[in-house]
Scaffold this motif. Structure first.
Motif, PDB file in Angstrom:
ATOM      1  N   LEU A   1      37.213  35.292  41.351  1.00 26.22           N
ATOM      2  CA  LEU A   1      38.422  35.654  42.082  1.00 26.22           C
ATOM      3  C   LEU A   1      38.093  36.105  43.504  1.00 26.22           C
ATOM      4  CD1 LEU A   1      41.504  35.975  41.742  1.00 26.22           C
ATOM      5  CD2 LEU A   1      41.077  38.322  41.051  1.00 26.22           C
TER       6      LEU A   1
ATOM      7  N   ARG B   1      37.101  33.299  45.698  1.00 28.21           N
ATOM      8  CA  ARG B   1      38.196  32.321  45.788  1.00 28.21           C
ATOM      9  C   ARG B   1      37.821  30.951  45.258  1.00 28.21           C
ATOM     10  NH1 ARG B   1      40.956  33.773  51.569  1.00 28.21           N
ATOM     11  NH2 ARG B   1      41.402  35.931  51.053  1.00 28.21           N
ATOM     12  N   ARG B   2      37.145  30.950  44.141  1.00 26.65           N
ATOM     13  CA  ARG B   2      36.816  29.696  43.469  1.00 26.65           C
ATOM     14  C   ARG B   2      37.891  29.470  42.410  1.00 26.65           C
ATOM     15  NH1 ARG B   2      31.118  28.286  44.615  1.00 26.65           N
ATOM     16  NH2 ARG B   2      31.583  26.635  43.137  1.00 26.65           N
ATOM     17  N   TRP B   3      39.030  28.946  42.851  1.00 27.34           N
ATOM     18  CA  TRP B   3      40.238  28.915  42.031  1.00 27.34           C
ATOM     19  C   TRP B   3      40.094  28.017  40.810  1.00 27.34           C
ATOM     20  CZ3 TRP B   3      42.307  33.041  43.454  1.00 27.34           C
ATOM     21  CH2 TRP B   3      42.411  33.403  44.786  1.00 27.34           C
TER      22      TRP B   3
END
Length: 85
Positions: A8, A11-13
């Motif tokens: 999270l 930002r590794r969605w």
């Protein structure tokens, strides 16, 4: 949970959704025998460990120091056939 927080924050969605759905399913489940098997599919964790090992050699020693003793009871339960539930 630490892996989810790391995904999270960085930002590794796609990886967050992939691992998050599995963790959510395991948290709401009452069948805890499948948690170690599911953790093997969390490839972002293993990539993170590999990257840390490539950058910092001491992290490989730390990983082996923690995981090595944990393998002994798992091996003993496997050899005694108590792993089959």
């Amino acid at each position: 949970m630490l892996l989810l927080v790391w995904l999270l924050v960085t930002r590794r969605w796609a990886e967050f959704v992939y691992v998050g759905l599995q963790v959510g399913a395991l948290i709401t489940s009452t069948f805890y025998m499948s948690i170690p098997r599911s953790a093997l599919l969390w490839w972002p964790l293993w990539v993170l460990i590999g990257r840390a090992g490539a950058r910092h050699r001491w992290s490989i020693v730390l990983y082996a120091t923690v995981i090595g003793p944990l393998m002994v009871p798992m091996m003993m339960s496997f050899l005694n056939s108590s792993w089959t539930g």
